[in-house]
Design an enzyme around this catalytic site. Sequence first.
Site, PDB file in Angstrom:
ATOM      1  CG  ASP A  62      13.867  53.945  24.065  1.00 42.32           C
ATOM      2  OD1 ASP A  62      15.108  54.005  23.931  1.00 42.32           O
ATOM      3  OD2 ASP A  62      13.094  54.383  23.204  1.00 42.32           O
ATOM      4  CG  HIS A  89       9.801  48.059  22.218  1.00 41.09           C
ATOM      5  ND1 HIS A  89       8.814  48.948  21.825  1.00 41.09           N
ATOM      6  CD2 HIS A  89       9.644  46.972  21.407  1.00 41.09           C
ATOM      7  CE1 HIS A  89       8.118  48.417  20.838  1.00 41.09           C
ATOM      8  NE2 HIS A  89       8.603  47.219  20.548  1.00 41.09           N
ATOM      9  CD  GLU A  90      12.421  44.374  20.614  1.00 43.21           C
ATOM     10  OE1 GLU A  90      11.631  43.409  20.606  1.00 43.21           O
ATOM     11  OE2 GLU A  90      12.346  45.301  19.790  1.00 43.21           O
ATOM     12  CD  GLU A 101       5.366  46.995  18.412  1.00 42.37           C
ATOM     13  OE1 GLU A 101       6.001  48.028  18.690  1.00 42.37           O
ATOM     14  OE2 GLU A 101       5.871  45.870  18.480  1.00 42.37           O
ATOM     15  CG  HIS A 151       5.668  48.482  14.510  1.00 44.89           C
ATOM     16  ND1 HIS A 151       5.598  47.283  13.846  1.00 44.89           N
ATOM     17  CD2 HIS A 151       6.564  48.311  15.501  1.00 44.89           C
ATOM     18  CE1 HIS A 151       6.438  46.431  14.401  1.00 44.89           C
ATOM     19  NE2 HIS A 151       7.031  47.022  15.411  1.00 44.89           N
TER      20      HIS A 151
HETATM   21 ZN   LIG Z   1       7.774  45.890  19.284  1.00 43.79          ZN
END
Ligand SMILES: [Zn+2]
Length: 343
Positions: free
Chosen positions: A165, A169-170, A193, A265
């Site tokens: 993940d 995500h990146e 995010e 975040h």
């Molecule tokens: Zn991120």
Amino acid sequence: MRCTCHIVPADVLRRLAQDASLSQDTQRAFIDTAKVDVEQRRIRVQAVKLTMVAQATAQTVTALAPAPALSLYDCNHTQNLPGTPIANPPASADQTARNVSATTSDVADFYATVFKRNSIDDGGMTLLSSIHYGIKYANAFWNGLQMAYGDGDGLIFTDFSQSNDVIAHELTHGVTQYTLQLNYTNEAGGLNEHLSDCFGSMFRQWKANQTVAQADWLIGKDIVGPQAQAKGLTCLRDMANPAGAHCIGPQITHFSQYKAGMDPHYSSGVPNLAFHTICMAVGGQSWDKVGQVWYRVMTTSGAKPAMRMKTFANRTRSAASQLYPGDTALSQAVDAGWKQVGL
Ligand SMILES: [Zn+2]
């Protein structure tokens, strides 16, 4: 400090850098990681500007390839990007190289199969990744041009390529750069995010063929090192329980807790929880309907650098009824999920 496209928030790194229960060597790894992240953030801002200019001048996106090529580089524990090319990553003796190569290919496959998207830019863009970035570098990032993964300090975080993940995500930060073009500050940063966690988790569930009830909804479960596990920490974030004490980076869970300037975040906990609540109410597999609604908003809204969370929520309400007309259970679930977090 402003948030970045890294997976670990800056203040978690600062907290660990000052954690007296860690060895000086480990603390040093977090101090160094935090320093590097400031520099990478500057590069990303420039890359985003270039994307905006390129998109504004391009008439149509021309597909360069039917499926994206992957290129993988080894930084050999330096901070020189992209590093040395790895000739045949799937056959490499380096496990990290094989891992990143296989998972990046799987994420590209996920976007192609589930969302009919051809790479980050939907034009077959080559996916560029670097591994063994820095010394004990405890983060992973998208810098506007490429993905990079650190080996972790080994105690709090292990090799960042171990959690699939994290890779999704990146890569999704790249997709966001080519679609909504969200800023990394304020509410738009939280949405940025969120989308990376959301598609990261969906990818992990898709790969394991899990239903929403079977999924663990954890972000970064496989990069939690032994010393963090000994403290009862099991993940970086948890979309089902964003404020949980088992999270290395616990988040807010209601929009009333949001403050301007908050690290994205943390504010992403609000849409993360809404997405989880909606998926659980709808049932089945996250990418089937709810994921399609999210993707539609992400790809049909145009560039919205300063998008508010309420705007995003309302667009998912509209998209749900446009994509699935007559599916009142879905529409009600989307509405109720957002209301529960104050949006
Ligand atoms: Zn991120």
